[in-house]
Design an enzyme around this catalytic site. Structure first.
Site, mmCIF file in Angstrom:
data_model
loop_
_atom_site.group_PDB
_atom_site.id
_atom_site.type_symbol
_atom_site.label_atom_id
_atom_site.label_comp_id
_atom_site.label_asym_id
_atom_site.label_seq_id
_atom_site.Cartn_x
_atom_site.Cartn_y
_atom_site.Cartn_z
ATOM 1 N N TYR A 1 -10.569 4.247 5.871
ATOM 2 C CA TYR A 1 -9.364 3.299 4.099
ATOM 3 C C TYR A 1 -10.186 2.647 3.937
ATOM 4 C CZ TYR A 1 -4.641 1.906 3.627
ATOM 5 O OH TYR A 1 -3.560 1.049 3.240
ATOM 6 N N THR B 1 -6.083 -16.595 4.728
ATOM 7 C CA THR B 1 -5.451 -17.665 5.292
ATOM 8 C C THR B 1 -4.023 -17.917 4.567
ATOM 9 O OG1 THR B 1 -5.833 -19.311 4.582
ATOM 10 C CG2 THR B 1 -7.128 -18.802 6.310
ATOM 11 N N THR C 1 2.709 2.836 5.848
ATOM 12 C CA THR C 1 2.869 1.241 5.378
ATOM 13 C C THR C 1 2.505 0.469 4.452
ATOM 14 O OG1 THR C 1 1.037 0.605 6.480
ATOM 15 C CG2 THR C 1 2.600 1.009 8.485
ATOM 16 N N GLY C 2 2.943 0.016 3.920
ATOM 17 C CA GLY C 2 2.122 -1.605 2.535
ATOM 18 C C GLY C 2 2.039 -2.690 3.502
ATOM 19 N N SER D 1 0.806 -0.930 0.270
ATOM 20 C CA SER D 1 0.208 -0.274 -0.067
ATOM 21 C C SER D 1 0.940 1.535 -0.376
ATOM 22 C CB SER D 1 -0.519 0.098 0.871
ATOM 23 O OG SER D 1 -2.034 -1.181 0.947
#
Length: 410
Positions: A209, A173, A361-362, A109
């Site tokens: 978000y 998962t 962040t990503g 991201s």
């Protein structure tokens, strides 16, 4: 698992990091139109002087790997003398080599910051209006019963759009991802899953978000310019800044040349034991929302240029550091307990030990990364961890690193 949780699992994975806590929830809301909210400029200036970087503390923060949760980590710190890079753990299980602090990784991201920058450049060129609507520029893309959503609301995540019903995120998962890591979807296919969903809140009345905002922003770039999204990012950011490690791969190109570290996920066997699968090669289908590849030196160069105003004129530059005056609606990018917005038109505002940072962040399965800096660039940090699961167990390690980079006041 409910639809909202399932579809946000991959996008929010490790958004928690050192500075942010993932909260996955949704709320119904009115579908009436609203103007862009009033905004407040957050000065967010770092203290007059930060303490000198403790390089040994940083080295220790990325040491002690591999373990059951993390295979390896790298970090690049700048702003205090020469840039400093460190890594720990294993980057390649076949050779035993540590992660390369200057190698390439999937940035997830953090791609959104590139996308927002291009949209703001187009606004500065008067090729689009941030107060214009998605329906105006991309007629027919959103369901007909959705209210007008303004372009600026996409960038600062105040659109109120739902999170869709795509199967692209699976069940969250490691087992599902390993089986489907080469699957690919077009942006149009992703956005089409908004049909039949309810708005989370009326546009402009809250902040939550949502990766769908950035898929739409990428499509907007292509519509306004007549060029591919990848072309615009290369032409406007990658080439001018000489970002030699940064690419926008085609959605069917699973390769990752010169990786900083291989990404491995632990999958459960039928007998309950586990083994690790190399997922370094995977589809970059998240595209403008999360598909870019880069390196710590490139991301540091990009963030520096962005903060210095080398990519945007003053008016659009200020939008990077202006928070909308709306409530936080279960926004996983914000600090725990924060009631107001924490995202500007491209960046996240956060705080470590009393020091305000801006960045993003990503994550992609196998990577948890981030880039943050004080607004005056006195301290800059780019990091990448290689978690072995998709459950956010890396958070405490990123927190350990953050406290080493900006320690608590004595």
């Amino acid at each position: 698992m409910n639809t909202t949780v399932r579809n946000r699992r991959w996008a929010n994975l490790a958004v928690a990091g050192a500075m942010l806590v993932a909260v996955v929830a949704g709320a119904g809301g009115s579908a009436s139109a609203a103007p862009l909210p009033a905004a407040s400029a957050a000065s967010a200036v770092a203290p007059a002087a930060l303490p000198p970087l403790d390089r040994e503390a940083v080295r220790k923060a990325v040491a002690g790997f591999p373990n059951a949760e993390i295979n390896g980590a790298l970090v690049r710190i700048a702003g205090d003398g020469r840039p400093f890079g460190a890594s720990g753990g294993i980057g390649d299980r076949a050779t035993g080599e540590a992660p390369d602090p200057e190698g390439r990784f999937r940035i997830g991201s953090m791609s959104k910051v590139f996308t927002a920058t291009v949209v703001l450049q187009l606004a500065a060129e008067h090729r689009l209006d941030l107060d214009g609507t998605v329906q105006q520029y991309l007629p027919g893309l959103l369901p007909a019963d959705f209210p007008p959503v303004r372009i600026g609301q996409l960038l600062n995540h105040t659109s109120g759009l739902p999170h869709g019903n795509s199967g692209a995120w699976g069940d969250g998962t490691a087992e599902w991802f390993v089986a489907h890591r080469f699957d690919s979807w077009t942006p149009e296919q992703i956005v089409a899953t908004l049909a039949g969903q309810r708005m989370v809140f009326a546009p402009g009345t809250g902040q939550q978000y949502n990766g769908f905002n950035t898929f739409i922003a990428g499509l907007l770039i292509e519509k306004v310019t007549g060029h591919a999204y990848a072309h615009e990012v290369r032409h406007r950011i990658i080439q001018p800044l000489h970002l030699h490690d940064t690419t926008v791969p085609d959605r069917d190109d699973s390769r990752l040349a010169r990786p900083a570290a291989h990404a491995y996920l632990t999958v459960r066997d039928a007998d309950g034991t586990g083994h690790q699968v190399d997922v370094t090669e995977q589809s970059p289908w998240p595209w403008a929302e999360g598909g870019l590849i880069s390196s710590a030196p490139d991301l540091d160069r990009f963030l520096t240029a962005l903060f210095q105003g080398r990519l945007l004129p003053a008016a659009q530059q200020e939008l990077l550091f202006t928070l909308p005056d709306v409530p936080n609606v279960d926004n996983p990018q914000c600090l725990p307990g924060q009631v107001s917005a924490c995202m500007s038109m491209g960046l996240v505002r956060t705080e470590i030990n009393g020091v305000t940072l801006w960045g993003k962040t990503g994550s992609r399965p196998g990577w948890t990364s981030g880039m943050f800096a004080t607004r005056d660039l006195q301290r800059r940090m780019v990091y990448s961890f290689n978690p072995t699961s998709t459950r956010g167990a890396d958070m405490r390690y990123v927190l350990r690193l953050a406290n080493a980079v900006i320690p608590p006041a004595q």
